[in-house]
Design a protein around this motif. Structure first.
Motif, mmCIF file in Angstrom:
data_model
loop_
_atom_site.group_PDB
_atom_site.id
_atom_site.type_symbol
_atom_site.label_atom_id
_atom_site.label_comp_id
_atom_site.label_asym_id
_atom_site.label_seq_id
_atom_site.Cartn_x
_atom_site.Cartn_y
_atom_site.Cartn_z
ATOM 1 N N TYR A 8 -24.805 -17.419 2.179
ATOM 2 C CA TYR A 8 -26.215 -17.756 2.062
ATOM 3 C C TYR A 8 -26.423 -18.353 0.671
ATOM 4 O O TYR A 8 -25.911 -17.827 -0.319
ATOM 5 C CB TYR A 8 -27.085 -16.516 2.222
ATOM 6 N N THR A 9 -27.170 -19.453 0.625
ATOM 7 C CA THR A 9 -27.339 -20.188 -0.627
ATOM 8 C C THR A 9 -28.638 -19.802 -1.322
ATOM 9 O O THR A 9 -29.688 -19.673 -0.687
ATOM 10 C CB THR A 9 -27.321 -21.703 -0.357
ATOM 11 N N ILE A 10 -28.537 -19.636 -2.633
ATOM 12 C CA ILE A 10 -29.687 -19.286 -3.473
ATOM 13 C C ILE A 10 -30.086 -20.509 -4.292
ATOM 14 O O ILE A 10 -29.331 -20.955 -5.160
ATOM 15 C CB ILE A 10 -29.357 -18.107 -4.405
ATOM 16 N N GLU A 11 -31.239 -21.058 -3.986
ATOM 17 C CA GLU A 11 -31.809 -22.170 -4.752
ATOM 18 C C GLU A 11 -30.814 -23.305 -4.994
ATOM 19 O O GLU A 11 -30.756 -23.878 -6.094
ATOM 20 C CB GLU A 11 -32.371 -21.650 -6.082
ATOM 21 N N SER B 173 -34.301 -16.939 -0.077
ATOM 22 C CA SER B 173 -33.999 -17.365 -1.443
ATOM 23 C C SER B 173 -35.308 -17.584 -2.196
ATOM 24 O O SER B 173 -36.324 -17.980 -1.600
ATOM 25 C CB SER B 173 -33.195 -18.670 -1.393
ATOM 26 N N HIS B 174 -35.292 -17.323 -3.505
ATOM 27 C CA HIS B 174 -36.503 -17.525 -4.297
ATOM 28 C C HIS B 174 -36.121 -17.876 -5.727
ATOM 29 O O HIS B 174 -35.085 -17.446 -6.243
ATOM 30 C CB HIS B 174 -37.374 -16.264 -4.280
ATOM 31 N N ALA B 175 -36.973 -18.659 -6.384
ATOM 32 C CA ALA B 175 -36.684 -19.120 -7.744
ATOM 33 C C ALA B 175 -36.904 -18.044 -8.801
ATOM 34 O O ALA B 175 -36.344 -18.139 -9.900
ATOM 35 C CB ALA B 175 -37.547 -20.341 -8.068
ATOM 36 N N GLN C 135 -29.238 -11.381 -7.927
ATOM 37 C CA GLN C 135 -30.063 -12.155 -8.859
ATOM 38 C C GLN C 135 -29.195 -12.635 -10.009
ATOM 39 O O GLN C 135 -28.355 -11.893 -10.529
ATOM 40 C CB GLN C 135 -31.241 -11.337 -9.387
ATOM 41 N N VAL C 136 -29.415 -13.883 -10.401
ATOM 42 C CA VAL C 136 -28.563 -14.516 -11.398
ATOM 43 C C VAL C 136 -29.124 -14.257 -12.798
ATOM 44 O O VAL C 136 -29.547 -15.157 -13.522
ATOM 45 C CB VAL C 136 -28.405 -16.026 -11.100
ATOM 46 N N ASP C 137 -29.136 -12.999 -13.172
ATOM 47 C CA ASP C 137 -29.448 -12.474 -14.498
ATOM 48 C C ASP C 137 -29.380 -10.956 -14.391
ATOM 49 O O ASP C 137 -29.446 -10.404 -13.281
ATOM 50 C CB ASP C 137 -30.831 -12.920 -14.988
ATOM 51 N N ASP C 138 -29.259 -10.277 -15.523
ATOM 52 C CA ASP C 138 -29.098 -8.818 -15.483
ATOM 53 C C ASP C 138 -30.457 -8.123 -15.500
ATOM 54 O O ASP C 138 -30.742 -7.263 -16.343
ATOM 55 C CB ASP C 138 -28.217 -8.332 -16.635
ATOM 56 N N VAL D 155 -32.027 -12.468 -1.057
ATOM 57 C CA VAL D 155 -31.945 -11.166 -0.396
ATOM 58 C C VAL D 155 -31.390 -11.367 1.015
ATOM 59 O O VAL D 155 -31.946 -12.125 1.805
ATOM 60 C CB VAL D 155 -33.316 -10.470 -0.325
ATOM 61 N N ILE D 156 -30.282 -10.698 1.311
ATOM 62 C CA ILE D 156 -29.721 -10.660 2.662
ATOM 63 C C ILE D 156 -30.135 -9.326 3.280
ATOM 64 O O ILE D 156 -29.873 -8.267 2.703
ATOM 65 C CB ILE D 156 -28.190 -10.746 2.658
#
Length: 264
Positions: free
Chosen positions: A62-65, A125-127, A150-153, A213-214
């Protein structure tokens, strides 16, 4: 029996080293027939995790943004996986890869694809903030499960604003800042108010970074098939009670029905 979250791996795993192994650990204690779920998130859209021996790719990518991807893998445990490493490969790339393993109790029967049905999967997917997909459970005791990458901690939390049930954080998120970008993996679960039923909507307020989110169902077994009892069994029983005349009448009725179908 109802599906329930049991445990998470000792730790998640992350790497961005070329040739670096991505091998998250299973929970410390894994019993036979636990349902194991692994969630992998990768920076970029070209690198793909290996499917470990004994595991099944259940969904993804699944692709995120348009910039990142994630997957769900699963396995019915043999009971020998205590704190075992799950190898997702050693690609020669320097992009971030992360993964975590979870366990669930409540299995009754069926293969991993029986109890985690493909048709139950949904993705959003969400920005900026995790958005919860709609999940419908198909049998009493089924559990809706949502895996966030999520692409950050960023710190995560239970979703709010959903209907049909209550998403609850199952375990604290796994975050890491050793790679660029950082990452977070999170797990939420929900037993719909109507059991079985549907949970819809909800969001998690985070620090505004790309995320996906899957969501899917884990169920104890395959729902029972509808009854295939012979629709004419009652007629045969009545005919038997009436003797020879009863069977003659039943045969006559069947002949009329066949004639009507041919005429149609």
């Amino acid at each position: 029996m109802a599906i329930a979250f049991k445990s998470a791996g000792v730790t998640g795993a992350a790497t961005e080293a070329s040739g670096g192994a991505l091998s998250p650990l299973c929970p410390l204690v894994v019993d036979a027939n636990d349902i194991l779920i692994a969630h992998c998130g990768y920076e970029g859209t070209t690198t793909t995790p290996d499917t470990p021996a004994g595991w099944t790719l259940l969904a993804g990518p699944y692709t995120i943004e348009s910039a990142h991807r994630h997957w769900i893998f699963g396995k019915i445990a043999a009971g020998t996986e205590d704190a075992a490493a799950v190898p997702f490969g050693t690609p020669a790339v320097t992009t971030m890869r992360t993964a975590r393993v979870y366990s669930f109790s409540g299995w009754v029967s069926g293969t991993i694809t029986d109890v985690v049905p493909a048709v139950s999967f949904a993705h959003l997917s969400h920005a900026t903030d995790p958005q919860m997909p709609t999940v419908t459970t198909t049998i009493a005791g089924g559990l809706a499960v949502a895996c966030t990458f999520q692409v950050d901690d960023n710190a995560q939390a239970s979703a709010t604003g959903e209907s049909g049930g209550d998403w609850v954080e199952a375990v604290a998120e796994y975050t890491q800042a050793a790679t660029t970008p950082d990452s977070a993996l999170h797990l939420q679960t929900c037993t719909p108010t109507a059991d079985p039923g549907t949970v819809s909507g909800g969001t998690v307020a985070t620090a505004n970074d790309p995320c996906g989110v899957i969501a899917f169902e884990i169920r104890p077994s395959v729902p029972a098939a509808p009854s295939t009892k012979n629709r004419y069994s009652g007629g045969f029983a009545a005919a038997k009670r009436m003797g020879r005349m009863g069977f003659a009448l039943l045969a006559s009725a069947a002949s009329v029905l066949v004639g009507k179908r041919k005429a149609a």
